[in-house]
Design an enzyme around this catalytic site. Structure first.
Site, PDB file in Angstrom:
ATOM      1  N   ASP A  43       0.818  -1.237   0.000  1.00 39.11           N
ATOM      2  CA  ASP A  43       0.000   0.000   0.000  1.00 39.11           C
ATOM      3  C   ASP A  43       0.840   1.271   0.000  1.00 39.11           C
ATOM      4  O   ASP A  43       0.335   2.327  -0.343  1.00 39.11           O
ATOM      5  CB  ASP A  43      -1.052   0.008   1.117  1.00 39.11           C
ATOM      6  CG  ASP A  43      -0.485   0.065   2.522  1.00 39.11           C
ATOM      7  OD1 ASP A  43       0.690  -0.303   2.705  1.00 39.11           O
ATOM      8  OD2 ASP A  43      -1.224   0.478   3.436  1.00 39.11           O
ATOM      9  N   SER A  74     -11.249   5.110  28.064  1.00 43.07           N
ATOM     10  CA  SER A  74     -11.350   3.869  27.298  1.00 43.07           C
ATOM     11  C   SER A  74     -11.498   2.684  28.227  1.00 43.07           C
ATOM     12  O   SER A  74     -10.720   2.524  29.175  1.00 43.07           O
ATOM     13  CB  SER A  74     -10.110   3.665  26.422  1.00 43.07           C
ATOM     14  OG  SER A  74     -10.165   2.371  25.850  1.00 43.07           O
ATOM     15  N   SER A 132      -2.977  -7.450  18.054  1.00 42.01           N
ATOM     16  CA  SER A 132      -3.214  -8.517  17.091  1.00 42.01           C
ATOM     17  C   SER A 132      -2.941  -8.073  15.658  1.00 42.01           C
ATOM     18  O   SER A 132      -2.923  -8.881  14.742  1.00 42.01           O
ATOM     19  CB  SER A 132      -4.654  -9.020  17.209  1.00 42.01           C
ATOM     20  OG  SER A 132      -5.546  -7.948  16.988  1.00 42.01           O
ATOM     21  N   GLY A 133      -2.745  -6.788  15.453  1.00 43.49           N
ATOM     22  CA  GLY A 133      -2.472  -6.312  14.097  1.00 43.49           C
ATOM     23  C   GLY A 133      -3.721  -6.234  13.241  1.00 43.49           C
ATOM     24  O   GLY A 133      -3.648  -6.276  12.013  1.00 43.49           O
ATOM     25  N   SER A 135      -5.673  -3.664  13.215  1.00 46.72           N
ATOM     26  CA  SER A 135      -5.905  -2.234  12.971  1.00 46.72           C
ATOM     27  C   SER A 135      -6.882  -1.564  13.913  1.00 46.72           C
ATOM     28  O   SER A 135      -7.809  -0.874  13.488  1.00 46.72           O
ATOM     29  CB  SER A 135      -6.376  -2.008  11.531  1.00 46.72           C
ATOM     30  OG  SER A 135      -5.269  -1.915  10.728  1.00 46.72           O
ATOM     31  N   SER A 136      -6.641  -1.730  15.195  1.00 47.76           N
ATOM     32  CA  SER A 136      -7.473  -1.000  16.149  1.00 47.76           C
ATOM     33  C   SER A 136      -7.203   0.496  16.053  1.00 47.76           C
ATOM     34  O   SER A 136      -8.088   1.311  16.304  1.00 47.76           O
ATOM     35  CB  SER A 136      -7.237  -1.499  17.571  1.00 47.76           C
ATOM     36  OG  SER A 136      -5.914  -1.258  17.984  1.00 47.76           O
ATOM     37  N   GLU A 169      -2.129   9.639  11.658  1.00 46.25           N
ATOM     38  CA  GLU A 169      -1.239   8.578  12.191  1.00 46.25           C
ATOM     39  C   GLU A 169       0.203   8.833  11.739  1.00 46.25           C
ATOM     40  O   GLU A 169       1.144   8.665  12.508  1.00 46.25           O
ATOM     41  CB  GLU A 169      -1.734   7.185  11.773  1.00 46.25           C
ATOM     42  CG  GLU A 169      -0.925   6.078  12.437  1.00 46.25           C
ATOM     43  CD  GLU A 169      -1.662   4.766  12.679  1.00 46.25           C
ATOM     44  OE1 GLU A 169      -2.907   4.734  12.627  1.00 46.25           O
ATOM     45  OE2 GLU A 169      -0.973   3.760  12.931  1.00 46.25           O
ATOM     46  N   ASP A 181      -5.288   0.435   5.952  1.00 51.28           N
ATOM     47  CA  ASP A 181      -6.067   0.169   7.165  1.00 51.28           C
ATOM     48  C   ASP A 181      -7.254   1.118   7.301  1.00 51.28           C
ATOM     49  O   ASP A 181      -8.383   0.706   7.557  1.00 51.28           O
ATOM     50  CB  ASP A 181      -5.180   0.293   8.411  1.00 51.28           C
ATOM     51  CG  ASP A 181      -4.006  -0.662   8.374  1.00 51.28           C
ATOM     52  OD1 ASP A 181      -3.959  -1.506   7.453  1.00 51.28           O
ATOM     53  OD2 ASP A 181      -3.136  -0.561   9.254  1.00 51.28           O
TER      54      ASP A 181
HETATM   55  P1  ADP Z   1      -3.205  -2.091  15.626  1.00 52.73           P
HETATM   56  O1  ADP Z   1      -2.608  -3.097  14.719  1.00 52.73           O
HETATM   57  O2  ADP Z   1      -4.263  -2.695  16.498  1.00 52.73           O
HETATM   58  O3  ADP Z   1      -3.677  -0.884  14.889  1.00 52.73           O
HETATM   59  P2  ADP Z   1      -1.416  -0.172  16.744  1.00 52.73           P
HETATM   60  O4  ADP Z   1      -0.211  -0.294  17.591  1.00 52.73           O
HETATM   61  O5  ADP Z   1      -1.294   0.495  15.431  1.00 52.73           O
HETATM   62  O6  ADP Z   1      -2.031  -1.635  16.611  1.00 52.73           O
HETATM   63  O7  ADP Z   1      -2.537   0.628  17.551  1.00 52.73           O
HETATM   64  C1  ADP Z   1      -2.890   0.252  18.860  1.00 52.73           C
HETATM   65  C2  ADP Z   1      -3.075   1.509  19.692  1.00 52.73           C
HETATM   66  O8  ADP Z   1      -4.268   2.208  19.305  1.00 52.73           O
HETATM   67  C3  ADP Z   1      -3.280   1.217  21.170  1.00 52.73           C
HETATM   68  O9  ADP Z   1      -2.046   1.062  21.841  1.00 52.73           O
HETATM   69  C4  ADP Z   1      -4.024   2.469  21.624  1.00 52.73           C
HETATM   70  O10 ADP Z   1      -3.132   3.544  21.814  1.00 52.73           O
HETATM   71  C5  ADP Z   1      -4.906   2.790  20.422  1.00 52.73           C
HETATM   72  N1  ADP Z   1      -6.225   2.167  20.567  1.00 52.73           N
HETATM   73  C6  ADP Z   1      -6.798   1.264  19.767  1.00 52.73           C
HETATM   74  N2  ADP Z   1      -8.010   0.889  20.221  1.00 52.73           N
HETATM   75  C7  ADP Z   1      -8.235   1.579  21.355  1.00 52.73           C
HETATM   76  C8  ADP Z   1      -9.306   1.632  22.318  1.00 52.73           C
HETATM   77  N3  ADP Z   1     -10.385   0.902  22.188  1.00 52.73           N
HETATM   78  N4  ADP Z   1      -9.140   2.475  23.370  1.00 52.73           N
HETATM   79  C9  ADP Z   1      -8.054   3.240  23.498  1.00 52.73           C
HETATM   80  N5  ADP Z   1      -7.015   3.219  22.627  1.00 52.73           N
HETATM   81  C10 ADP Z   1      -7.089   2.403  21.578  1.00 52.73           C
HETATM   82 MG    MG Z   2      -2.401   0.321  13.671  1.00 48.99          MG
END
Ligand code: ADP
Ligand code: MG
Length: 395
Positions: A43, A74, A132-133, A135-136, A169, A181
């Protein structure tokens, strides 16, 4: 609205009251995480990707305030309590912890001339397993953008929400991610994967209603610390190779190259490691295009074969796998009913994604659990996932 959505909404409204005093006028929103089926590390190379949004993601209960305060909470980081800030403090700050993500999105909107005139209270709950990767972070960015658009009437499309999320980001949170993502989250569509050309953001939905198979995501539950630095290093290696190739062929991105053109011109890339990185970017892009064609023809076996080749390339040429995920993928390849399996996401841990025949899912879980216990000494986690819709309000 599914059962889970309504249950979570009610819980979040209660939590909101407990945390912020009452829940008058609070609304609840959701944005999904994603899993990428094929097209990894393409990407940021002008190539194609093929992710789908998940039914897992980030929920947010939100309400506008009358002052300029921002209050965040959170459920995934309860120990941090309420984190307070204001619209006048939109600068990255380590002490702001995870709130740097929503604040980054507000900052990115401001940069485009869209300023919120009042603050808000936001309570979050993410159903994506941490680390878990899946994309939270993109889910959180798209969720924030969606809420801002709704609350303040900003005139942006869902594609803009993805671009703003990525911009924040990159420039607020220092993670140089591509567009996949955020795009997958913002444009998600139930039962569909998204075939996206990252060179121009043109895309098409591809129905992903597998009749005889399931998409199984397996969480290695490891995340190696070099993930961010290695990611940025892969990016610069690809940029370096692109510059060298541009001296011999007329291309804008690595995604413009066919396999044949790459083989003919690869000598221009002096460094052997950069050459292997480029090989991955070029071949992976072509594999992704072929994978969609295979899926359209209902040739699921070919789809699986390409997924397997993607893993080999990520492991050997791009070198972003890790021993733990390799154990999961090797074990998956030995299950007869597993059609394809590979590492998914940025790499160095996280999850594998596998296409598994319905009747083989139990055996798949047993075999992978046994292999992982024996070789890694940990329990993997499995999620049978479905392609879900993009961001929305939970009514
Ligand atoms: P991912 O692969 O899940 O995107 P990242 O390291 O890029 O992993 O992002 C994870 C970060 O995003 C967490 O450490 C936190 O700072 C933020 N984040 C994601 N979901 C939440 C949530 N539900 N509440 C608070 N922070 C969150
Ligand atoms: Mg991420």
């Amino acid at each position: 609205m599914g059962d889970t959505d309504s249950k979570i909404k009610n819980e979040l409204l209660e939590d909101f009251s407990k945390v912020f005093g009452d829940n008058d006028g609070v609304r609840v929103f959701f944005a999904p995480g994603r899993v990428n089926l094929i097209g990894e590390h393409t990407d940021y190379n002008g190539g194609h990707v093929f992710p789908c949004a998940l039914t897992l993601g980030c929920y947010g209960a939100a309400r506008k305030r009358s002052d300029r305060k921002l209050r965040f909470y959170s459920k995934n980081f309860e120990e941090l309590g309420i984190i307070e800030s204001s619209l006048d403090e939109l600068t990255p700050d380590e002490r702001a912890h995870w709130t740097n993500y929503p604040k980054g999105v507000m900052w990115a909107f401001e940069g485009r001339g869209m300023k919120a005139d009042t603050g808000l209270d936001l309570l979050l709950y993410g159903t994506i397993p941490g680390g878990s990767g899946l994309s939270s972070s993109a889910a959180l960015e798209v969720l924030t953008g969606y809420i801002l658009r709704d609350f303040y009437g900003f005139d942006v499309t869902n594609t803009d929400l993805a671009l703003i999320g990525q911009y924040s980001e990159n420039n607020f949170n220092g993670m140089n991610c591509g567009i996949m993502d955020q795009f997958a989250s913002a444009m998600g569509k139930k039962d569909n994967a998204i075939f996206l050309n990252t060179a121009d953001l043109s895309f098409e939905y591809a129905p992903l209603v597998l009749k005889g198979e399931k998409i199984v995501v397996t969480n290695s539950k490891v995340k190696h610390s070099l993930v961010d630095s290695a990611y940025n290093e892969r990016r610069s290696q690809c940029e370096q190779a692109l510059k060298e190739l541009q001296s011999v062929v007329d291309i804008k991105t690595l995604g413009d190259l066919s396999e044949e053109e790459f083989e003919k011109n690869k000598g221009a890339v002096k460094d052997e490691i950069c050459r292997r990185r480029t090989k991955h970017a070029v071949y992976e892009n072509r594999r992704t295009i072929k994978a969609i064609e295979a899926l359209k023809k209902n040739d699921i076996a070919e789809f699986g074969r390409l997924i397997n080749l993607s893993h080999v390339s990520l492991r050997d040429d791009f070198e972003v796998s890790c021993p733990e995920v390799d154990v999961l993928v090797d074990a998956a390849w030995k299950v007869t009913g597993c059609i394809g399996s590979r590492i998914t996401g940025g790499g160095f841990g996280g999850c594998s994604v596998s296409i598994v025949k319905n009747e083989a899912v139990d055996e798949f879980k047993e075999k992978l659990t046994a292999a992982y216990r024996e070789k890694v000494g940990k329990e993997p986690e499995f999620y049978v996932v479905e392609a879900g819709d993009g961001p929305r309000e939970i009514i």
